[in-house]
Write an enzyme that holds these catalytic residues in place. Structure first.
Site, PDB file in Angstrom:
ATOM      1  N   TYR B 434       0.814  -1.227   0.000  1.00  0.00           N
ATOM      2  CA  TYR B 434       0.000   0.000   0.000  1.00  0.00           C
ATOM      3  C   TYR B 434       0.845   1.273   0.000  1.00  0.00           C
ATOM      4  CZ  TYR B 434      -0.299  -0.233   5.275  1.00  0.00           C
ATOM      5  OH  TYR B 434      -0.072  -0.293   6.622  1.00  0.00           O
ATOM      6  N   GLU B 435       0.159   2.366  -0.160  1.00  0.00           N
ATOM      7  CA  GLU B 435       0.826   3.680  -0.279  1.00  0.00           C
ATOM      8  C   GLU B 435       1.787   3.693  -1.475  1.00  0.00           C
ATOM      9  OE1 GLU B 435      -0.450   5.972   1.785  1.00  0.00           O
ATOM     10  OE2 GLU B 435       0.660   7.408   0.575  1.00  0.00           O
ATOM     11  N   GLY B 436       1.351   3.035  -2.570  1.00  0.00           N
ATOM     12  CA  GLY B 436       2.197   2.868  -3.754  1.00  0.00           C
ATOM     13  C   GLY B 436       3.025   1.613  -3.605  1.00  0.00           C
TER      14      GLY B 436
END
Lengths: 592, 592
Positions: B434-436
């Site tokens: 997550y978060e890229g």
């Protein structure tokens, strides 16, 4: 929901183009022509895809349940097991004298890979039975073999291996389970065993436990361990089931994965046991079959990698996100499939090049086992003994890594249950631990196997690589892409071996501190060798006019990837090894 | 059951001996003397150990439950959250104007590490709120800030970030959620968002969703995205809660880990939303706080590594198995503790040297963020922007690996639930996604950050390394163990950068095929630099007569381990990078 496609084409390529099994002198191999192996693999593949794989998610979600001493396996497991027994798969490589099919171990391996990829937790019930049957076949008395093997080969009865106790796993000298001699020649077994896979379940009529225990008054440590048969139900003289034995499942472990397999605490409360082989020689008897047992775990590692890769690939072809930096590939769609992106390909190629290389290594290993057993070939036996810790340790580490890479291909979907990737990660994880942790494999490699036959076996491995390099040096296509990197990697391996010989003699911690890196270094050289062999076979096939040019060109390209992107790891492993024991041992235990 | 000890001593060493925060010119840093930070860290540590950590297993086993649109968090979460709010932890680094404590981000980071290590799923509720508050503080109108910030800072209301939709995660240009202008100036938001952490729960009175959506008629792709506030309950003019908004939780994801955090499908059915900042500039507004958000994920990676390491270490000291090869260490016991074995130490040192190096890197990163924000320092802002993808990608990959290594230390116990290690593995896994995803981080690094300010920022990084090497070249103790390996690793990094400049210009796939390796190469150089700095600080402390010689000697030895055993990886990464795009891109998508 995840899918699984049996890799029978790749297996046929390995058996016939690379290993050329039917031209081999091993008894039984002459039958292994392309049609025969194709038929066996197709049938096994169907079973894996249609019967076992659909139960993989079910098994994970339902797990096993213990109620009033009875373990219920997940829905469908019992029926699937019956199909497997009816097809004769439970005794594929077993002695026809006891009802087995008598096929070579290489076929047991190939079919086992598919069963394990499709449903690892399920296939473990067969795996444990196979181990127990092999130990009985090798060390049991004629009467024991006649009593137990036919039922186990037919699958009516399953088997287990009982080694671990709460206070000992690796260090079996600490075993406390005791076996007290009875007047009738049997033994009363008392103690607790833990992490017993398939220890109790509802799929078979009887469970034949093989148990390590100590007879009072015997030598201390591992020299006082004996091996016993402890059937769940005692067997009457006519072969029918008799009284329930005093062995019971005291609990199920709650595990990260392989939920479909019952991992049991087994309590032996004066249970009736029968000595297998010689008194106090139990450890040796249990470990005779260690090469097969560890090979089958190595196989689990890359088999989970394979099914994970297949599903990552499917996702990468379907999922539309972003555009190819060199120009849109699917201009009519809102975005390109993510397989266009170099970093997604890097990830997929890491997976693919590992899985196919690993399969080649394990198949080759299986032929060595056949050669050792069927030809009583001591050199083949030594070679596979050398390679086993490498296969078990390296292939399960990398197999787990492959499932993690595959999970990453799916982004957020990889973290959610319904896509199934996270199960492959959780299931694959155990293979790095059981059947001897991978740390123990590395000690076995450096501490025992390097010195096997005074070092002759490892020299034979190096000679084999050298011979391959020499024999093919005029093959221009092989040269730069395969032979040069293999030579460099092999040189790193030899340098590490030399370091162990010199500095490991001065201080054994110099060798032991580098054992894990050495195992991986060795693994990379093995996969490099396998890729060079596969590339050679594909180049030859193309030259011979094989029309499946895509298959062979892909094989060569995948191999080039492994050689250029994975093999450079050997340099790092060597550097770590050469840094010796000092950085590893510097701290007092209190200061960590 | 796992345990957790707050690493406050190591944090104090970083803050005062290495980073020397109180001598820094950043506004607010003059207050950060040893006593003050010690008091804050001790309090946070107590909260982490006594309140959050005991709920970590509970959260994993109970998970969140959705019933009639209401999400119930695990037992104890609500009470623990109240304790956290009462202690002022939810607004530690927030503006005092709205009720925050106004402390520097470095303290938010240090305390956040402990909360995250103790209970990652729990701390995510705070993490998302922090992100939403930061975005509002930066881009909200005065009225929006006055309406939402005080309640969020006090913790009465929590926040979320809504980006992902079923058809898009990475490629936000494909967003379909629409925002239709209403007569009263608000917008009607309609669409579905998925994987919304803390999207619905029972811990706070209201939930403030920040939602990316497209206003019809705007530009195509990412240029047409706007950012909206969509409160679960609308807020009356007097600040009291009004009508329930048309936003609801349509389901919870079933995930591999972080079960205690509610990961929601959020349905917006004409919900009332309020534009934040400028129309069509939503992506920029959402990503202003990206550096903090990604740093906090980097932190999750090594925080899980830390708690995993602590428990592996405890096991290694207690578990008796086998004997030290150089002679029994505990002759009165049946076996030696496994920490005597070199391969167990290798494993533990890998964990320890990573965790402490990672902590130093993230703490340094937090000071850069403070410098960027509090001093409006553009160079610090550029430097942290360059380093963020390295920190997020490298530290979460290695943090996950560390949990796997720690699990391995426990052998079979690591695979069973009650020891807790397998939860750390499952929880840590999400940080890579997550978060890229980490693949996206590597593209950000190579595609955007390398070229930042025409390459001046990356040159500034190299200059910093060079200056450090030069300034300390007369420090004999640093030289061979730290400076020489750092120099070699940095040279590898520069060579890779040169390759991207030359061959990446010819074919962008040459750069993109090596982006992931470059991120790791960069990460190793960063940790090498951190270890050199820590060693320098410890050498200086010992020379100055610091009596805690064990601490400093251990620090230096741990650093030497990292330099000799981990830093050689840079060579392999460079070799992979230099092999370019050809092996990666060779296959047609159909031939994988």
């Amino acid at each position: 929901m995840p899918t699984y496609t049996a890799p029978t084409k790749d297996m046929q390529f390995l058996l016939h183009d690379v290993l050329q099994v039917s031209q081999n002198d091993i008894p039984g191999y002459d039958e292994l022509d392309r049609d025969f192996t194709g038929a066996v693999l197709d049938e096994a593949g169907k079973l894996a895809m249609e019967v076992l794989h659909p139960l993989n998610t079910v098994g994970d979600q339902q797990g096993c349940v213990l109620e009033n001493g009875v373990v219920r396996t997940p829905e469908g497991f019992k029926d699937a097991y019956k199909i497997m027994c009816d097809g004769g798969w439970t005794g594929l490589d077993m002695d026809p004298e006891y009802g087995g099919q008598g096929m070579p171990y290489i076929l047991q391996t190939a079919t086992g890979e598919m069963f394990s990829a499709a449903n690892m937790a399920f296939q473990m019930y067969n795996g444990l039975t196979h181990g127990a049957m092999s130990a009985l076949a090798e060390h049991g008395s004629d009467q024991q073999k006649a009593t137990y093997l036919p039922k186990m080969i037919a699958g009516n009865w399953t088997g287990t291996m009982n080694l671990t106790e709460p206070q000992c796993g690796t260090d079996l000298g600490l075993i406390r389970t005791k076996a007290e001699p009875q007047e009738d020649g049997s033994y009363a077994i008392t103690g607790q065993k833990i992490w017993i896979s398939a220890g109790e379940h509802d799929m078979s009529e009887n469970i034949i436990h093989l148990v390590l225990a100590k007879i009072p008054g015997g030598p201390e440590g591992v020299k006082g361990i004996s091996l016993f048969i402890v059937p769940k139900f005692l067997v009457n003289d006519d072969g029918s089931l008799g009284a329930r034995n005093a062995v019971s499942c005291g609990g199920l472990e709650h595990k990260m994965g392989i939920h479909g397999n019952a991992t049991c605490v087994m309590n032996y409360d004066g249970a009736t046991g029968f000595l297998v082989g010689e008194m106090h020689k139990g450890l040796r008897a249990m470990f005779t079959m260690m090469n097969e047992a560890r090979l089958s775990v190595a196989l689990q590692g890359y088999a989970q990698g394979d099914i994970a890769y297949q599903n990552a690939l499917g996702f990468a072809r379907d999922r539309l996100q972003g555009r190819d930096i060199t120009g849109a590939q699917a201009p009519n769609k809102p975005a390109d499939p993510i397989i266009v992106h170099p970093d997604v390909r890097r990830n997929l190629m890491d997976q693919k090049s590992f899985v196919e290389g690993a399969r080649a290594l394990v198949f080759w290993g299986a032929t060595l086992i056949d050669q050792a057993h069927r030809c009583k070939d001591a050199e083949a036996d030594a070679m596979i003994s050398l390679l086993i810790p490498v296969m078990k340790g390296f292939l399960t580490d990398k197999g787990f890594e492959t499932t993690v890479l595959a999970q990453q291909t799916l982004g957020g979907s990889g973290f959610t249950r319904e896509w199934g990737l996270e199960q492959f990660v959780r299931d694959a994880r155990i293979a790095m631990i059981y059947e001897g942790t991978n740390g123990i494999q590395s000690l076995d490699l450096v501490g025992r196997k390097l010195g096997l036959n005074g070092g002759k076996t490892v020299m034979a491995f190096f000679d084999m690589v050298k011979t391959f390099l020499k024999e093919n040096e005029d093959n221009a296509e092989l040269k730069s892409g395969f032979l040069d990197p293999l030579k460099a990697a092999s040189k790193d391996l030899q340098a590490a071996g030399m370091y162990f010989m010199s500095d490991g003699m001065k201080n054994p911690n110099n060798a032991l501190s580098g054992s894990y890196d050495f195992m991986h270094l060795f693994g990379h050289v093995c996969l490099g060798l396998m890729w060079a062999r596969m590339a050679k076979a594909s180049i030859a096939a193309l030259e011979a006019g094989d029309t499946d040019t895509d298959f062979h060109a892909t094989k060569i390209a995948t191999g080039r990837y492994y050689m250029s992107r994975q093999l450079p790891m050997t340099g790092t492993h060597l550097a770590r090894i050469m840094s010796g024991a000092e950085p590893v041992m510097a701290l007092d235990a209190a200061n960590f």
